[in-house]
Design an enzyme around this catalytic site. Structure first.
Site, PDB file in Angstrom:
ATOM      1  CB  SER A 190      14.230  26.278  52.071  1.00 56.63           C
ATOM      2  OG  SER A 190      14.815  27.520  52.370  1.00 56.63           O
TER       3      SER A 190
ATOM      4  CG  HIS B  43      14.885  22.462  51.532  1.00 55.03           C
ATOM      5  ND1 HIS B  43      14.657  22.481  52.890  1.00 55.03           N
ATOM      6  CD2 HIS B  43      15.839  23.389  51.297  1.00 55.03           C
ATOM      7  CE1 HIS B  43      15.417  23.393  53.450  1.00 55.03           C
ATOM      8  NE2 HIS B  43      16.148  23.957  52.505  1.00 55.03           N
TER       9      HIS B  43
ATOM     10  CE  LYS C 199      18.522  22.093  55.533  1.00 51.88           C
ATOM     11  NZ  LYS C 199      18.847  23.075  54.499  1.00 51.88           N
TER      12      LYS C 199
ATOM     13  CB  THR D  94      38.425  16.073  60.853  1.00 53.43           C
ATOM     14  OG1 THR D  94      39.662  16.615  61.313  1.00 53.43           O
ATOM     15  CG2 THR D  94      38.175  14.733  61.520  1.00 53.43           C
TER      16      THR D  94
END
Ligand SMILES: *Cc1c(COP(=O)(O)O)cnc(C)c1O
Length: 405
Positions: free
Chosen positions: A189, A217, A248, A278
């Site tokens: 990235s 990415h 993303k 959760t």
């Protein structure tokens, strides 16, 4: 102990080193991406154009995606109401996992609350539960992979970034009988460079190793169905595990792994970071599934995204603004000085309404400080001209060197 004084002192150290992080407080405009309102510390506001979002395709405000989210809230309410094992598995989660398995051509998928957690939990579980596993990790792997491997407490070797020969050298030093795994990313990235996935898989095969690929990415953006770089190269079947994010290019939130049925079941059954938390809200799962499904079929966003990247690079070239060449959608504009990088970023937003976060050490090495620009299909030609013009002005003010064409 005076805890408050301790915290303040440590924070002071960050300030002195120039590493103290300050949030830019924005309110994104649904339907107006990449526009946002910035809230300044003094309470005033300002319109800005976001140039550093990881919502690479603007899918976070695609009406199909937001519509699916709203509909799921109407049907199921706000939260999942439990862990996956105790009442929290909603049908939307099951559908999303099927969508993901199909995206990467794998038998199964498993979703987590973020990409970070998926790497941490999957690598941590595989590394700790497979007896004697050695993990070979690319030197520039993301913090979530590093933390997962650390958490596993297994043997770890770090190979030179994107270097199959160094990987082979390290693997040859270890016991041929030891189980092995190679962990790396596709698109990195910060530099936007892309791993030689097939070559790394070749080396892994020589040593009978599993492969673990972080496509965070790349998912949604590369490959004919948005399956990532491995899909584009037709080699998804060579990866034991493909990991990705829903936060993303898919524009929502959450992370996942895809792999064989047994491997996913293994992680599902042994990963603390999967079991004891959760489940994602059903609305997130619904929205992510629609985003993925849309990008499997539509090439429009991917094509416009690549067009925008090419236009930004061209505009920067026209002004001699140096940017790191790479084959991806990430445009690192190189400043090479932490103070100037921060200053340019401040002036860009204050005076030009352009929001680009400065990337300084320790995220990148000293003297490679940069502005990480992420063009999207929604940035207009006018936005691009405005960005390049503003950078050019600041380049002169900072007496920074221009690139020669
Ligand atoms: C952002 C990122 C992650 C984490 O994904 P989230 O969904 O944001 O938690 C994992 N790996 C890489 C390479 C990333 O850049």
């Amino acid at each position: 102990m005076n805890f408050e004084a301790f915290f303040e002192e440590k924070l002071g150290g960050l300030h002195e080193a120039g590493n103290y992080r300050v949030f830019t407080d924005i309110e994104r405009h649904a339907g107006g991406f990449p526009r946002a309102t910035r809230y300044r510390a003094d309470g005033s506001t300002q319109d800005v154009t976001v140039w550093c979002s990881n919502d690479y395709l603007g899918m976070g405000q695609n009406p199909l995606v937001t519509g699916a989210m709203k509909e799921a809230i109407e049907r199921c309410g706000a939260g999942a109401g439990g862990t996956r094992n105790i009442s929290g598995t909603n049908h939307y989660h099951v559908m999303l996992e099927r969508e993901l398995a199909d995206l990467h051509g794998k038998q199964d998928a498993l979703i987590f609350t973020s990409g970070y957690v998926s790497n941490w939990a999957a690598l941590g579980t595989l590394g700790s539960k497979i007896p004697g596993l050695i993990i070979y990790s690319d030197a520039l792997n993301h913090a979530s992979m590093i933390e997962g491997i650390r958490h596993a407490r297994c043997e770890k070797r770090v190979f030179r970034h994107n270097d199959p020969d160094d990987l082979r050298r390290l693997m040859a030093l270890d016991d041929p009988a030891a189980p092995k795994m190679v962990a790396f990313e596709s698109v990195y990235s910060m530099d936007g460079d892309i791993a030689p996935i097939a070559d790394l898989c070749d080396v892994a095969d020589e040593f009978g190793a599993m492969t673990y690929l972080d496509e965070v990415h790349a998912v949604g953006m590369y490959g004919p169905r948005g399956g990532g770089i491995a899909e584009r190269e037709g080699i998804m079947d060579r990866l034991t595990v493909i990991e990705g994010t829903l936060g993303k290019a898919f524009g929502v939130m959450g992370g996942y792994i895809t792999a064989s049925r047994a491997l996913c079941d293994f992680v599902r059954s042994f990963a603390s970071g999967f079991i004891f938390t959760t489940a994602l809200p059903p609305s997130l799962a619904a929205a992510a599934a629609v985003s993925i499904r849309h990008l499997k079929a539509s090439q429009l966003e991917r094509r416009r995204h690549q067009d925008a990247v090419a236009k930004v690079r061209k505009a920067l070239d026209a002004h001699g603004i140096p940017h790191m060449p790479n084959p991806s959608h990430i445009v690192p504009v190189m400043v090479g000085n932490a103070a100037k990088c921060k200053w340019i970023s401040d002036v860009l937003i204050d005076n030009h309404g352009i929001y680009v976060q400065p990337i300084n050490y320790p995220t990148v090495p000293v003297k490679t400080e940069r502005l990480r620009i992420t063009p999207t299909p929604m940035h207009t030609d006018g936005d691009i001209r405005h960005l390049a013009g503003a950078l050019s002005e600041l380049w002169s003010q900072c007496a920074l060197a221009r690139a020669v064409a």
